[in-house]
Write an enzyme that holds these catalytic residues in place. Structure first.
Site, short mmCIF file in Angstrom:
data_model
loop_
_atom_site.label_atom_id
_atom_site.label_comp_id
_atom_site.label_asym_id
_atom_site.label_seq_id
_atom_site.Cartn_x
_atom_site.Cartn_y
_atom_site.Cartn_z
N HIS A 67 -14.43 4.98 -11.54
CA HIS A 67 -14.84 5.68 -10.33
C HIS A 67 -16.30 5.37 -10.01
O HIS A 67 -17.03 4.80 -10.81
CB HIS A 67 -14.63 7.18 -10.49
N GLU B 244 -18.95 7.27 -9.68
CA GLU B 244 -19.94 7.91 -10.53
C GLU B 244 -20.13 7.15 -11.85
O GLU B 244 -21.26 6.98 -12.32
CB GLU B 244 -19.54 9.36 -10.83
N CYS C 20 -14.21 14.09 -9.80
CA CYS C 20 -12.94 14.58 -10.32
C CYS C 20 -13.16 15.38 -11.60
O CYS C 20 -14.12 15.18 -12.34
CB CYS C 20 -11.98 13.42 -10.57
N CYS D 25 -14.88 12.55 -14.13
CA CYS D 25 -16.27 12.15 -13.85
C CYS D 25 -17.23 13.31 -14.15
O CYS D 25 -18.39 13.07 -14.51
CB CYS D 25 -16.41 11.71 -12.40
N SER E 229 14.46 -15.64 23.70
CA SER E 229 14.36 -16.15 22.33
C SER E 229 13.93 -15.04 21.39
O SER E 229 13.51 -13.97 21.83
CB SER E 229 13.35 -17.31 22.27
N TRP F 229 3.84 -12.86 24.16
CA TRP F 229 2.45 -12.46 23.94
C TRP F 229 1.83 -11.91 25.22
O TRP F 229 1.78 -12.59 26.24
CB TRP F 229 1.63 -13.64 23.42
N LEU G 190 4.55 -10.02 10.06
CA LEU G 190 3.84 -8.79 9.71
C LEU G 190 2.88 -9.00 8.54
O LEU G 190 2.76 -8.15 7.65
CB LEU G 190 4.83 -7.66 9.39
N ARG H 142 -1.83 -13.60 8.15
CA ARG H 142 -1.96 -15.05 8.01
C ARG H 142 -3.09 -15.66 8.86
O ARG H 142 -3.52 -16.78 8.59
CB ARG H 142 -0.64 -15.74 8.35
N LEU I 95 7.51 3.85 18.25
CA LEU I 95 6.24 4.55 18.49
C LEU I 95 6.48 6.01 18.87
O LEU I 95 5.72 6.90 18.48
CB LEU I 95 5.45 3.84 19.59
#
Length: 310
Positions: free
Chosen positions: A25, A27, A52, A61, A145, A150, A184, A187, A257
């Site tokens: 962590h 700390e 923590c 910590c 297609s 875009w 997704l 790249r 969405l």
């Protein structure tokens, strides 16, 4: 990641931030970075999130801070994790440490927004993203297609790949997968691919589709297995919470969405408006907001919207 500084006589003598999951962590790394450990006994430790107080992947910590006899600790915001949630502060105070809480709290909460949302709302931090034409369509009515149509420009698409690298997972519906055959991934930049989440009503998805190419983990959520009569968005969030998904970018079509918009299960919306019109198409989602930030990305406009009612 949590950030930590250690200060002695107005000079930074140590600093650190959290290692990847399972590592040290902030700390711990900050304390280790102090060359003269004796200075810790008269120093102040600043940390963005409450230290923590429990054994997890690493020891507490709080115990390290106490053992090094650091007399003052300044904390940005309280950790809402059920195993911490004020217990770290209490332990430090019980040891005689002076503790100050809430310094730059708003900025610290903004920095830790994904972590805080996951633990307080029991769901991932959710970012909705779509691109629409100037006249409010997200896609043509008929597409010839299984390649994307875009609307936004190259710079916008590169920015989206940067966003993907910043979140743990990305989610789309089965229609997007079959019609556009997206990867997704990240790249177009150097960055980690997110986990791919596909929401499907038991459609038989070809394993030849790009989402099954092995470049990233892919998880299928079959809505036919969801509880009947209960909101789909909530059930998606419950599934992702149980799989420890802390942040999610949703790039699906209007139906996907709307699972999140209709239940107000979103924290940010990032909407591109391309420099184009189409005569007939699929309407973009409707979203209401009080304020937003508008940027130019190439020839596109980009709206950043924060959901203040989430």
């Amino acid at each position: 990641m949590v950030g930590c500084l250690i200060v002695k006589d107005d000079e930074i003598i140590g600093e650190g931030y959290t290692d990847p999951y399972g590592g040290s962590h902030a700390e711990v790394n900050a304390i280790k970075s102090v060359k003269n450990q004796e200075l810790l006994k008269s120093a102040t430790l600043y940390v963005t999130l409450e230290p923590c107080s429990h054994h997890g992947k690493t020891p507490p910590c709080c115990d390290l801070i106490i053992s090094r006899q650091i007399p003052r600790v300044v904390i940005g915001c309280i950790d809402p994790h059920e195993k911490v949630c004020g217990q770290g502060i209490a332990r430090l105070k019980a040891s005689g440490c002076q503790v100050i809480v809430g310094v730059e709290e708003a900025l610290c909460k903004l920095h830790h927004k994904r972590f805080l949302t996951y633990h307080t709302k029991k769901r991932p931090y959710i970012i909705l993203k779509w691109a629409q034409t100037k006249n409010g369509f997200v896609a043509p009515k008929n597409k010839n297609s299984n390649r994307p149509f875009w609307i936004s420009g190259k710079l916008s698409r590169q920015l989206v790949h940067q966003w993907r690298a910043e979140e743990q997972a990305i989610l789309v519906g089965a229609n997007t997968v079959t019609k556009d055959n997206p990867n997704l991934t990240t790249r177009h930049i150097v960055g980690k691919n997110p986990i791919r989440i596909i929401v499907s009503n038991n459609k038989k998805l070809s394993r030849q589709l790009n989402v099954f190419n092995g470049d990233a983990q892919t998880i299928l959520l079959n809505t036919d297995e969801f509880k009947k009569g209960e909101p789909i968005g909530t059930q998606i969030c419950d599934k992702l919470y149980s799989q420890k998904i802390t942040s999610l970018i949703v790039e699906g079509g209007p139906k996907t969405l709307d699972y999140f918009l209709s239940e107000n299960l979103w924290d940010e919306a990032r909407i591109f408006e391309g420099n184009t019109d189409i005569k007939q198409g699929i309407k973009a989602p409707k979203i209401s907001f009080d304020s937003s930030e508008v940027l130019s990305v190439g020839q596109d406009h980009l709206w950043y919207i924060t959901n203040k009612e989430a």
